[in-house]
Design a protein around this motif. Structure first.
Motif, PDB file in Angstrom:
ATOM      1  N   LYS B 111      -4.747  28.998  -4.985  1.00  0.00           N
ATOM      2  CA  LYS B 111      -5.327  28.070  -3.992  1.00  0.00           C
ATOM      3  C   LYS B 111      -5.140  26.608  -4.337  1.00  0.00           C
ATOM      4  O   LYS B 111      -5.127  25.755  -3.445  1.00  0.00           O
ATOM      5  N   ARG B 112      -5.010  26.309  -5.638  1.00  0.00           N
ATOM      6  CA  ARG B 112      -4.928  24.895  -6.022  1.00  0.00           C
ATOM      7  C   ARG B 112      -3.654  24.219  -5.525  1.00  0.00           C
ATOM      8  O   ARG B 112      -3.532  23.011  -5.513  1.00  0.00           O
ATOM      9  N   PHE B 113      -2.688  25.049  -5.090  1.00  0.00           N
ATOM     10  CA  PHE B 113      -1.449  24.484  -4.548  1.00  0.00           C
ATOM     11  C   PHE B 113      -1.568  24.225  -3.042  1.00  0.00           C
ATOM     12  O   PHE B 113      -0.694  23.621  -2.441  1.00  0.00           O
ATOM     13  N   LEU B 114      -2.650  24.715  -2.470  1.00  0.00           N
ATOM     14  CA  LEU B 114      -2.827  24.640  -1.026  1.00  0.00           C
ATOM     15  C   LEU B 114      -2.930  23.202  -0.547  1.00  0.00           C
ATOM     16  O   LEU B 114      -3.657  22.405  -1.107  1.00  0.00           O
ATOM     17  N   GLU B 115      -2.225  22.878   0.557  1.00  0.00           N
ATOM     18  CA  GLU B 115      -2.363  21.558   1.161  1.00  0.00           C
ATOM     19  C   GLU B 115      -3.574  21.579   2.090  1.00  0.00           C
ATOM     20  O   GLU B 115      -4.423  20.724   2.062  1.00  0.00           O
ATOM     21  N   PHE B 116      -3.598  22.618   2.962  1.00  0.00           N
ATOM     22  CA  PHE B 116      -4.776  22.869   3.784  1.00  0.00           C
ATOM     23  C   PHE B 116      -4.699  24.279   4.337  1.00  0.00           C
ATOM     24  O   PHE B 116      -3.651  24.924   4.297  1.00  0.00           O
ATOM     25  N   HIS B 120      -6.966  30.774   8.877  1.00  0.00           N
ATOM     26  CA  HIS B 120      -6.453  31.723   7.882  1.00  0.00           C
ATOM     27  C   HIS B 120      -4.979  31.543   7.580  1.00  0.00           C
ATOM     28  O   HIS B 120      -4.377  32.385   6.939  1.00  0.00           O
ATOM     29  N   ASN B 121      -4.395  30.475   8.082  1.00  0.00           N
ATOM     30  CA  ASN B 121      -2.999  30.185   7.723  1.00  0.00           C
ATOM     31  C   ASN B 121      -2.974  29.180   6.595  1.00  0.00           C
ATOM     32  O   ASN B 121      -3.686  28.176   6.639  1.00  0.00           O
ATOM     33  N   ARG B 122      -2.161  29.478   5.616  1.00  0.00           N
ATOM     34  CA  ARG B 122      -2.101  28.599   4.436  1.00  0.00           C
ATOM     35  C   ARG B 122      -0.861  27.719   4.497  1.00  0.00           C
ATOM     36  O   ARG B 122       0.255  28.216   4.663  1.00  0.00           O
ATOM     37  N   TYR B 123      -1.098  26.419   4.305  1.00  0.00           N
ATOM     38  CA  TYR B 123      -0.008  25.451   4.358  1.00  0.00           C
ATOM     39  C   TYR B 123       0.131  24.791   2.990  1.00  0.00           C
ATOM     40  O   TYR B 123      -0.855  24.366   2.382  1.00  0.00           O
ATOM     41  N   TYR B 124       1.390  24.678   2.564  1.00  0.00           N
ATOM     42  CA  TYR B 124       1.656  24.089   1.251  1.00  0.00           C
ATOM     43  C   TYR B 124       2.535  22.862   1.439  1.00  0.00           C
ATOM     44  O   TYR B 124       3.331  22.784   2.378  1.00  0.00           O
ATOM     45  N   ALA B 167       4.928  23.468 -11.867  1.00  0.00           N
ATOM     46  CA  ALA B 167       3.634  24.172 -11.909  1.00  0.00           C
ATOM     47  C   ALA B 167       3.738  25.588 -11.371  1.00  0.00           C
ATOM     48  O   ALA B 167       2.872  26.415 -11.620  1.00  0.00           O
ATOM     49  N   PHE B 168       4.822  25.866 -10.630  1.00  0.00           N
ATOM     50  CA  PHE B 168       4.992  27.196 -10.045  1.00  0.00           C
ATOM     51  C   PHE B 168       5.546  28.209 -11.038  1.00  0.00           C
ATOM     52  O   PHE B 168       5.527  29.410 -10.767  1.00  0.00           O
ATOM     53  N   GLN B 169       6.046  27.714 -12.185  1.00  0.00           N
ATOM     54  CA  GLN B 169       6.801  28.650 -13.019  1.00  0.00           C
ATOM     55  C   GLN B 169       5.941  29.733 -13.669  1.00  0.00           C
ATOM     56  O   GLN B 169       6.470  30.718 -14.173  1.00  0.00           O
ATOM     57  N   LYS B 170       4.620  29.535 -13.628  1.00  0.00           N
ATOM     58  CA  LYS B 170       3.756  30.619 -14.126  1.00  0.00           C
ATOM     59  C   LYS B 170       3.766  31.799 -13.169  1.00  0.00           C
ATOM     60  O   LYS B 170       3.414  32.918 -13.539  1.00  0.00           O
TER      61      LYS B 170
END
Lengths: 218, 384
Positions: B111-116, B120-124, B167-170
């Motif tokens: 969730k910490r990567f979430l823009e908004f 129920h739609n997730r935007y990054y 930060a995504f490489q995990k």
């Protein structure tokens, strides 16, 4: 044995408190140091007790020249060789009787032995065992001075230095305190008392007069 | 153990003073952390500014007038042509980028990567880039590869190539596919960032960004290329020709400005803010230090009778120095924890530790000097 050879103490060029004092105190002596105010009695006692350093002369303690000892070495002497009793008792008011008497044991080099047993033994002798956990503020003047004596004795020093120990006490209580010092002297301890009180001085075997920085024994 | 008990007793006896000291130290360390962060930002800022002056070739950027709200209209085909014409004039140095958001259905991204989130739609957050963007800002891919020429110009492939921030490489590796659509071809180095000199003049971190070739945005909005257009050239006449190309495509209200002027404005703004913060920091810091040292001196004065008694019983001056210093050191170390937690790099933590040791030394130096000058006989006299 305490030997002071040509001991001087100057605070400034124009202020000489002790002037070339020669004094020998043998083991087991019971000495009163008397003199007018400002004569240098307390300064003399401070030098004997390694609280202060002399500016001239030599101080030989049990054959060792301690004049040039550093702070750490003097602290060890204060802890092992001397016990101090002062006029206003010198107790820490937030501590109990036990904790006050324990203080010299905290700085003892050799920490072997049971501290509690030692302290209880001393308090029994001074008839304060029932007050062991009481705060010192709750004690009478005489009791507080006895606690101070207990603290002075806890490391079994050879010399007890008392600076006007009865100054804050009434006559009867003062006599009780002096009786303790007499008993300690009878046990072989060297007792040196600074006092203005003739009655206190009469308890001692030797009186040293300090006048204008010089000593005269009687 | 008894020594520790005595130390605790001393602190308890004066808990208000020690609590005040503790709170002041927290404030001091947080101020230091903030200033260190500013200085680190300054270093990063300079690095990015230097990258804009690479090879001493002048850099220009397109900027829309402040009072213009018109989105530049441009078809997909026009986008490709426009890009080609611009690059011809500036020796293929032009590039652009655009920040937007991307709807993804995967649950693998925390969730910490979430823009908004909406219905129920997730935007990054996504950054669309054209050729030369990575090269210009000296950004490197740590794993995998950069976008190929094909990635920038064609949309017919089965998968859309993406590069992810570090930060995504995990959570992902090169070769993974997200939402059956986006194939990861590369992962950027840690702390990758760029300086957006047009919009908000901030260092923009790419660590949590998804990077796509601009062509995918251009499919919807071809005018995206001119919106953040930047190019480098020494030939002033090519600047005029580029202006004419922009006019030819009817991109209204766009001007070409030299980056150097803007960079100087940014530098001045940044240094004004930095200077102000540093002055504010030093003022607050000095006041705190003064207060702390005064409090310590007062503590020593309050406790000197007790210290005198300890010394009469065989304690040395150094023993008393420890008694003064140990609560201060311990409370200072504990007070530094909040600011350590806020450190976002090992370098920052090391700097913080060095500052902490320096501050402890400064605050203890004067009070300990004051204490060491006292003699037992003085303490005996003062008690009376």
């Amino acid at each position: 044995m305490i030997e002071l050879k040509q001991i001087s103490k100057k605070y400034t060029e124009h202020t000489t408190v002790l002037n070339n004092i020669d004094l020998t105190i043998k083991k087991g002596e019971y000495i009163a140091i008397m003199g007018p105010s400002g004569a240098g009695k307390t300064t003399l006692m401070n030098i004997i007790g390694c609280i202060d350093s002399c500016t001239g002369g030599k101080y030989i303690l049990d054959g060792n020249d301690v004049s040039s000892y550093n702070d750490k070495e003097k602290a060890r002497l204060r802890n092992e060789k001397f016990g101090f009793v002062v006029q206003d008792f010198g107790l820490i008011s937030s501590m109990s009787v036990f904790q006050n008497i324990q203080i010299p044991l905290l700085y003892r080099k050799n920490k072997k032995g049971n501290q509690k047993e030692k302290i209880e033994e001393i308090l029994k002798k001074l008839k304060l065992l029932d007050k062991i956990n009481d705060n010192v503020n709750n004690l009478s003047g005489g009791q507080r001075q006895r606690v101070a004596i207990g603290r002075a004795l806890v490391n079994s020093p050879d010399v007890i230095l008392a600076d006007k120990p009865t100054g804050a006490l009434d006559q009867a209580t003062g006599k009780e305190v002096m009786d303790i010092f007499t008993e300690l002297n009878n046990e072989g301890k060297t007792v040196i008392i600074v006092t203005h009180d003739e009655q206190v001085a009469k308890c001692c075997n030797k009186i040293i007069h300090v006048v204008d920085g010089k000593v005269k024994a009687m | 153990m008894t020594y520790l008990k005595n130390l605790i007793r001393l602190i308890k006896k004066r808990k208000c003073q020690y609590m005040l000291f503790f709170l002041q130290m927290i404030v001091v360390f947080l101020m230091i952390q903030y200033t260190l962060n500013l200085l680190v930002d300054d270093r990063l800022f300079h690095q990015k500014l230097n990258s804009l002056n690479q090879n001493k070739i002048s850099t220009y950027f397109a900027t829309q007038d402040n009072d213009s709200n018109e989105m530049p209209e441009c078809s997909f085909g026009e986008y490709a042509e426009f890009k080609k014409e611009i690059n011809k004039e500036c020796n293929n140095t032009a590039f652009s980028f655009s920040v937007s958001d991307l709807l993804l259905k995967t649950n693998e991204i925390p969730k910490r990567f979430l823009e908004f989130e909406e219905s129920h739609n997730r935007y990054y957050q996504v950054t669309y880039i054209s050729e030369n963007f990575l090269k210009f800002y000296r950004l490197k891919v740590e794993q995998g590869r950069e976008f190929s020429r094909e990635n920038y110009n064609e949309t017919s492939k089965k998968y859309i190539s993406v590069i992810l921030g570090s930060a995504f490489q995990k959570y992902f590796q090169v070769g993974n596919v997200i939402d059956k659509q986006y194939k990861i071809v590369g992962i950027l180095e840690k702390k990758s960032s760029y300086l957006d000199i047009q919009l908000n003049s901030k260092i923009v971190s790419l660590d949590k960004q998804i990077i796509l070739p601009m062509i995918y945005q251009a499919k919807e909005w071809g005018g995206c290329y001119v919106n953040h257009l930047m190019f480098s050239t020494e030939d002033k006449s090519s600047v005029d020709r580029i202006k004419r190309i922009i006019e030819k495509y009817d991109f209204k209200d766009y001007n070409i400005q030299k980056a150097e002027t803007q960079i100087n404005i940014l530098k001045n703004d940044f240094y004004t803010e930095l200077s102000f913060m540093i002055v504010l920091f030093f003022t607050c810091f000095s006041l705190c230090l003064f207060s702390i040292i005064s409090m310590l001196l007062h503590l020593i004065e309050e406790q000197k009778t007790e210290f005198g008694i300890y010394m009469l019983c065989g304690a040395t001056k150094m023993d008393m120095c420890f008694t003064i210093a140990v609560p201060i050191v311990v409370l200072s170390i504990i007070a530094s924890f909040p600011s350590m937690v806020l450190c976002n790099s090992i370098f920052g933590c090391v700097l913080q530790i060095i500052c902490m040791l320096l501050i402890i030394t400064i605050i203890l130096a004067f009070p300990l000097q004051y204490w060491l000058k006292k003699s037992i006989s003085e303490l005996k006299k003062e008690r009376k």
